[in-house]
Design an enzyme around this catalytic site. Sequence first.
Site, mmCIF file in Angstrom:
data_model
loop_
_atom_site.group_PDB
_atom_site.id
_atom_site.type_symbol
_atom_site.label_atom_id
_atom_site.label_comp_id
_atom_site.label_asym_id
_atom_site.label_seq_id
_atom_site.Cartn_x
_atom_site.Cartn_y
_atom_site.Cartn_z
ATOM 1 N N ASN A 56 -17.124 -0.346 5.660
ATOM 2 C CA ASN A 56 -17.407 0.121 7.019
ATOM 3 C C ASN A 56 -17.244 -1.031 8.000
ATOM 4 O OD1 ASN A 56 -18.013 2.912 6.770
ATOM 5 N ND2 ASN A 56 -19.977 2.382 5.826
ATOM 6 N N ASN A 57 -16.712 -2.149 7.515
ATOM 7 C CA ASN A 57 -16.526 -3.328 8.360
ATOM 8 C C ASN A 57 -15.317 -3.107 9.279
ATOM 9 O OD1 ASN A 57 -15.459 -5.851 9.220
ATOM 10 N ND2 ASN A 57 -16.693 -6.887 7.668
ATOM 11 N N LYS A 94 -12.402 -5.672 9.180
ATOM 12 C CA LYS A 94 -11.536 -5.513 8.008
ATOM 13 C C LYS A 94 -10.630 -4.297 8.175
ATOM 14 C CE LYS A 94 -14.304 -7.452 4.253
ATOM 15 N NZ LYS A 94 -14.886 -7.119 2.952
ATOM 16 N N ASP A 107 -12.835 -7.584 -2.586
ATOM 17 C CA ASP A 107 -13.935 -8.532 -2.719
ATOM 18 C C ASP A 107 -13.353 -9.920 -2.534
ATOM 19 O OD1 ASP A 107 -16.680 -8.881 -2.995
ATOM 20 O OD2 ASP A 107 -16.522 -9.447 -5.086
ATOM 21 N N ASP A 167 -15.638 -19.694 7.843
ATOM 22 C CA ASP A 167 -14.434 -20.076 8.602
ATOM 23 C C ASP A 167 -14.535 -21.431 9.297
ATOM 24 O OD1 ASP A 167 -12.816 -17.960 7.960
ATOM 25 O OD2 ASP A 167 -13.162 -16.842 9.807
ATOM 26 N N LYS A 173 -4.825 -16.843 11.787
ATOM 27 C CA LYS A 173 -5.538 -16.682 10.508
ATOM 28 C C LYS A 173 -5.025 -15.455 9.745
ATOM 29 C CE LYS A 173 -9.883 -15.614 8.296
ATOM 30 N NZ LYS A 173 -11.226 -15.059 8.368
ATOM 31 N N HIS A 228 -6.013 -15.358 2.806
ATOM 32 C CA HIS A 228 -6.177 -14.733 1.496
ATOM 33 C C HIS A 228 -6.112 -13.204 1.582
ATOM 34 C CE1 HIS A 228 -9.683 -15.606 3.834
ATOM 35 N NE2 HIS A 228 -10.444 -14.772 3.161
HETATM 36 P P1 IMP Z 1 -16.634 -9.937 1.246
HETATM 37 O O1 IMP Z 1 -16.216 -9.725 -0.161
HETATM 38 O O2 IMP Z 1 -15.504 -9.725 2.218
HETATM 39 O O3 IMP Z 1 -17.883 -9.230 1.617
HETATM 40 O O4 IMP Z 1 -16.949 -11.484 1.408
HETATM 41 C C1 IMP Z 1 -17.965 -12.168 0.713
HETATM 42 C C2 IMP Z 1 -18.420 -13.344 1.545
HETATM 43 O O5 IMP Z 1 -17.330 -14.291 1.628
HETATM 44 C C3 IMP Z 1 -18.744 -12.975 2.980
HETATM 45 O O6 IMP Z 1 -20.101 -12.788 3.172
HETATM 46 C C4 IMP Z 1 -18.281 -14.165 3.780
HETATM 47 O O7 IMP Z 1 -19.350 -15.056 3.940
HETATM 48 C C5 IMP Z 1 -17.226 -14.806 2.932
HETATM 49 N N1 IMP Z 1 -15.894 -14.495 3.459
HETATM 50 C C6 IMP Z 1 -15.082 -13.449 3.119
HETATM 51 N N2 IMP Z 1 -13.930 -13.504 3.774
HETATM 52 C C7 IMP Z 1 -14.002 -14.608 4.563
HETATM 53 C C8 IMP Z 1 -13.109 -15.178 5.500
HETATM 54 O O8 IMP Z 1 -11.996 -14.696 5.772
HETATM 55 N N3 IMP Z 1 -13.548 -16.303 6.098
HETATM 56 C C9 IMP Z 1 -14.748 -16.873 5.854
HETATM 57 N N4 IMP Z 1 -15.625 -16.375 5.017
HETATM 58 C C10 IMP Z 1 -15.257 -15.239 4.368
#
Ligand code: IMP
Length: 195
Positions: A11-12, A15, A71, A154, A174, A179
């Site tokens: 729900n982000n 993203k 993830d 970041d 970015k 990634h």
């Molecule tokens: P998620 O799997 O996208 O929820 O990411 C897990 C955790 O990794 C998040 O809470 C962020 O703190 C960190 N994270 C994920 N993607 C990024 C990014 O693009 N930049 C910086 N931190 C990130």
Amino acid sequence: MRTRKLVFATNNVHKLDEVRAILGDSHEIVSLRAIGCTEDIPETAETLEGNALQKARFVAQHYGYDCFADDTGLEVEALDNAPGVYSARYAGEAKNTVDNRKKLLYELNGKSNRSARFRTVIALIINSQEFVFEGVVNGKIIEKERGDGGFGYDSLFVPDGYSATFAEMGASVKNTISHRAEAVSKLKIFLDEKE
Ligand code: IMP
């Protein structure tokens, strides 16, 4: 061209926007909210792959849609690839990103090897078949935060070949080298070929 409807298990909104921009018009990407899924989907696996698959399977099994889930983790060489799959809750279950960054700097204090990478895994379930795509960006963790943009880690991450942190360079840059962008691009190539 036929539009394929796919649930993105999030729900982000950031993203969703990023992924929709890369995938383009041939794929209709809908959120969890749009299919009426308000539950907290379990993420209890010990790997990024495991968590991404767990989320995608949950949606496919409970809601019957083709679906993908992601993830992401920050893997720091000098910390044996921590925080990795625990990146969101590195400093505790509150998932506080300020505390996470503080802990990262504390753990790296005095260490000369600052190499790190972000890794994203996307799990796709389509017609009951499972596929996994990965994206990686290598870089280093600096000693003091720089930049106001971005989120998570970041402001501490400088990708190889750049002098700015992810938080300083702005989303447009970015999102071409990250990634997540790499993993989503691989997903797009796969989906386009399946048309
Ligand atoms: P998620 O799997 O996208 O929820 O990411 C897990 C955790 O990794 C998040 O809470 C962020 O703190 C960190 N994270 C994920 N993607 C990024 C990014 O693009 N930049 C910086 N931190 C990130």
